[in-house]
Structure formats: C-alpha cells, structure tokens
Design an enzyme around this catalytic site. Structure first.
Site, mmCIF file in Angstrom:
data_model
loop_
_atom_site.group_PDB
_atom_site.id
_atom_site.type_symbol
_atom_site.label_atom_id
_atom_site.label_comp_id
_atom_site.label_asym_id
_atom_site.label_seq_id
_atom_site.Cartn_x
_atom_site.Cartn_y
_atom_site.Cartn_z
ATOM 1 N N CYS A 8 0.849 -1.183 0.000
ATOM 2 C CA CYS A 8 0.000 0.000 0.000
ATOM 3 C C CYS A 8 0.887 1.236 0.000
ATOM 4 O O CYS A 8 2.094 1.145 0.149
ATOM 5 C CB CYS A 8 -0.894 0.019 1.231
ATOM 6 S SG CYS A 8 -2.008 -1.401 1.377
ATOM 7 N N ASP A 9 0.270 2.387 -0.160
ATOM 8 C CA ASP A 9 1.004 3.642 -0.124
ATOM 9 C C ASP A 9 0.152 4.704 0.564
ATOM 10 O O ASP A 9 -1.041 4.833 0.266
ATOM 11 C CB ASP A 9 1.352 4.106 -1.537
ATOM 12 C CG ASP A 9 2.288 3.133 -2.243
ATOM 13 O OD1 ASP A 9 3.508 3.256 -2.057
ATOM 14 O OD2 ASP A 9 1.788 2.241 -2.952
#
Length: 419
Positions: A8-9
C-alpha cells in the site's frame, strides 16, 4: 521472475507543500484482488462503563465515548485500512516485516488499531498514544486476509490531523514515531524512520541491544537496526514504489491539491495504482483538512477498486446524515466464515450494490470500449463538479450545509449511470 511489489502507499502534504492552507491526506489500499472494500459510517456514541468491544479476533474494554468515524475497510473484518473521524483525524496503515518475529496466535490487527485510534482520539498525537498503548497491552497479530493460508505482518501508520502528521512504525509491541510538520511525506511497506526519532517505546533501545542488533554506542538508526536481515521480496520491491511515490509527491510540492493527490493514487507506471497479479488497489481515499477549524474536513472515498477506473465521492460529517447502505456489505452473523472455527474454510459473497454495479460496468467496458469510456467520462465530470463545489464551499461561496448528502447523492448517481 521477481514478484510485483505488493504494498500500500500513504501520502500527506502539509503547508507549504499544499497549494492552499490545507493538509492533504491520501492512501491506496492494495489487497487481494477479489476482496470487497466497503465504506461505513459510525456516529459518535456513549458506552456503559465496563463494556467490551469485539474487534476482528479479540475482545478489549470499550471506551466510554467514541467519536464518529467513516471507514474504508475489507468487508470481512472489524477494523479499517483507512478512515477519518469527526475531528479531522485521518489514519492509514501499511504491512511491514522486521527483525522482531511475527507472534503466532490472534491479537489486534493493524487495521483494528486504525479504527481504535480514530474512535478514541481527537488529534494525530492522541491517536498515536491510543494505538501504542493498545499495542503494548494486547500485541498485534492474526491472519490479515480472508484465507486459510496464514498471512500476518507488523504495521506502520500515517496519522494526520489539521496541524501535523506522525509516522508510526512498529516491531511487535515495540514502536518508534517521527513528527512531520511541513512539506510532503509518504510511506510504503518498509521502515523509513532512521535517527530522526520524535518518540519511542521506552524499551526500544534496550531490547535492540540485548538482541545484539545494536551495540549501544553511537547513533541509533531504527530502520537499520530493525530491518530484517533477509527481508521478504515484497518488502524489497516496495522500495521502488516508495521512491516513485516520493518523486510524484515532490513534483507537486508547493502546489498539492486534492486533485493532484488523486492523480498520484491513479498513477499506474509508478505502481502506486496496482492492477496486476493477485493483488490490486481495492479502495482509495483522499482527505482535505483545512487549517481553519471553522471549515469542515472533506473525505473522498471510492468504495470500488482501481481509482483509475473509479470516482472519488466526497463525504462530510454533518448532524443529519443519510445512511449510504449501497456501499455496505451484507452481514452473515455467526455463520460468517471469519467467526467460525477453524476460520476461513468457506467463502461468502460480500459484494455491496455499488461494487456489483461497478463490476458489470467494467465488464461492459471491455466488451464495448466506446460505450464504457463514455460512461466513465460522465462520471469523471461528476467528480470534477463535486471538487468544484467543495472548493467553492471552502472559499465561502456556498454554505456547507448544502453538501452534507454529497456522498449519498454521488453513490446513487454512479449506480444509475452504470445501469
């Protein structure tokens, strides 16, 4: 062949990184491809003294008062990948692996800690205090996906409010935090805190020294000390995404807006928007947190996969809110595979109405590209119109009371367009 960087970011821009006097938060949630992410709202509530709350796997004492929250979460669990509360606090989490072993057994998921922080704190620092206190008391662990094959990890968090942001990185029950007060910052599936430490677990360094990871002399660099000697491939490959995310943020440093943050979350060449293999971007969120406390915070959520083929719909906390049941998944009660022992031995259909309509639309788009593109362009126009109305409200041109049901209206309009 190396596996793709499954991660994820999370992103944040604080003035002067933002164009206006706003803090901008953004997150893509990259999860198993077929996992449904729902958007749920829970109002503020009072709870009897001595009551408990059932998290994904364990019960813990309930707080006497919980804040109103909006959550984007995998539909099978109690916590959330990301969300916001009525006080303008936003939190997102990331998977990470460290030298501390993954504890077997079930405890609090990182996603449970996201929701608990939002429900119990009115600032980013307050949420950090809530999360670290619960982490030290109950630990973190348990299956992190709806699958009989075990998959667990430790967590990093980005905690944001109108004034500041905190990066919180954990290793088992240990933790370290870094305060961010201006500019832009992103996190991915790796440790990023070095020696610039703002707060830490009181036993962090003594544990590292006792394990022989640090000699107790010279500068203490958390990421160097706690990074695993043989990190998982996905953690190593996440460095590409972290670097790409940093470059995208820096391109907008000084001019960041909600639209710019959405463009970052939609970026496929960098891998930020994932749409290949067994994992993909299953939900996305962008928030505008004005520094001026008289202005409302606005949270944009997709409730559908792949932000490059979804629209962001604005959610604003208000006193009278219309429930948006068409983005809430079905309940299965005690027959839910996540509640039965052994867990995850079967699958149920968790798709909500918007998810189903979006699936059909994507299928039609592949069959009739021109028709599908026309619908998508109409929806992006709807998104642009919402952004214009939000901008007008924040500039004092239209009253905010008129926008309280925007999320309901946008979901309803999106489903109608798909049909």
């Amino acid at each position: 062949m190396a596996e793709p960087p499954l991660s994820c970011d999370c992103f944040v821009s604080l003035p002067p990184g933002s164009r206006d006097d706003h803090v901008i938060f953004g997150k893509n949630s990259d999860r198993p491809r077929d996992e449904v992410q729902e958007v749920v709202y829970y109002p503020a509530a009072c709870h009897p003294a001595g009551s408990t709350v059932e998290c994904t796997y364990i019960q813990i004492p309930q707080a006497e008062q919980t804040h109103g929250v909006v959550l984007s979460r995998p539909a099978w669990l109690w916590g959330a990948e990301m969300g916001a509360n009525e006080h303008g606090v936003c939190i997102g989490n990331e998977a990470v692996w460290t030298r501390e072993p993954i504890t077997p057994g079930e405890a609090l998921l990182g996603m449970d800690l996201v929701r608990l922080g939002l429900e119990r704190a009115d600032s980013a620092w307050g949420a950090l205090t809530v999360i670290t206190g619960l982490l030290e008391q109950y630990g973190q662990g348990g299956p992190c996906r709806e699958d009989p094959e075990p998959f667990s990890y430790h967590n990093t968090f980005l905690l944001v409010d109108r004034n500041e942001a905190w990066v919180l990185e954990t290793a088992g029950r240990l933790w370290v935090a870094q305060k961010v007060t201006d500019g832009v910052k992103n996190i991915s599936n790796q440790l990023t805190i070095g020696s610039e430490i703002s707060a830490e677990h009181p036993e962090l360094r003594s544990v590292a020294q006792a394990q022989g990871w640090w000699d107790g002399e010279g500068e203490f660099n958390f990421s160097q000390v706690f990074n695993p000697e043989n990190p998982p491939a996905r953690m190593e490959l996440a460095k590409q995404r972290y670097k790409g995310g940093t470059e995208l943020l820096q391109q907008h440093d000084g001019s960041m807006t909600a639209e710019a943050m959405m463009s970052i979350l939609r970026d496929k060449p960098s891998g930020i928007c994932m749409d290949s293999g067994g994992f993909c971007t299953t939900g996305s969120m962008v928030s505008i947190l004005p520094r001026d406390p008289s202005l409302p915070c606005i949270h944009f959520l997709t409730a559908t996969p792949d932000p490059s083929r979804s629209i962001f719909k604005p959610f604003i906390f208000s006193e009278c809110m219309t429930p948006v049941l068409r983005v809430v998944s079905p309940e299965f009660g005690p027959d839910d595979p996540v509640r039965m022992q052994p867990r995850f031995q079967s699958q149920v259909d968790r798709r909500h109405d918007l998810y189903k309509a979006h699936q059909v639309a994507l299928s039609n788009m592949e069959t009739n590209p021109n028709d599908g593109l026309a619908v998508y362009e109409i929806l992006r126009d709807l998104e642009s119109q919402c952004l214009s109305e939000i901008s007008a409200m924040l500039n004092g041109e239209i009253p905010g009371e008129e926008l309280g049901d925007l999320f309901f209206d946008c979901v309803d309009a999106e489903i109608k367009f798909y049909q």
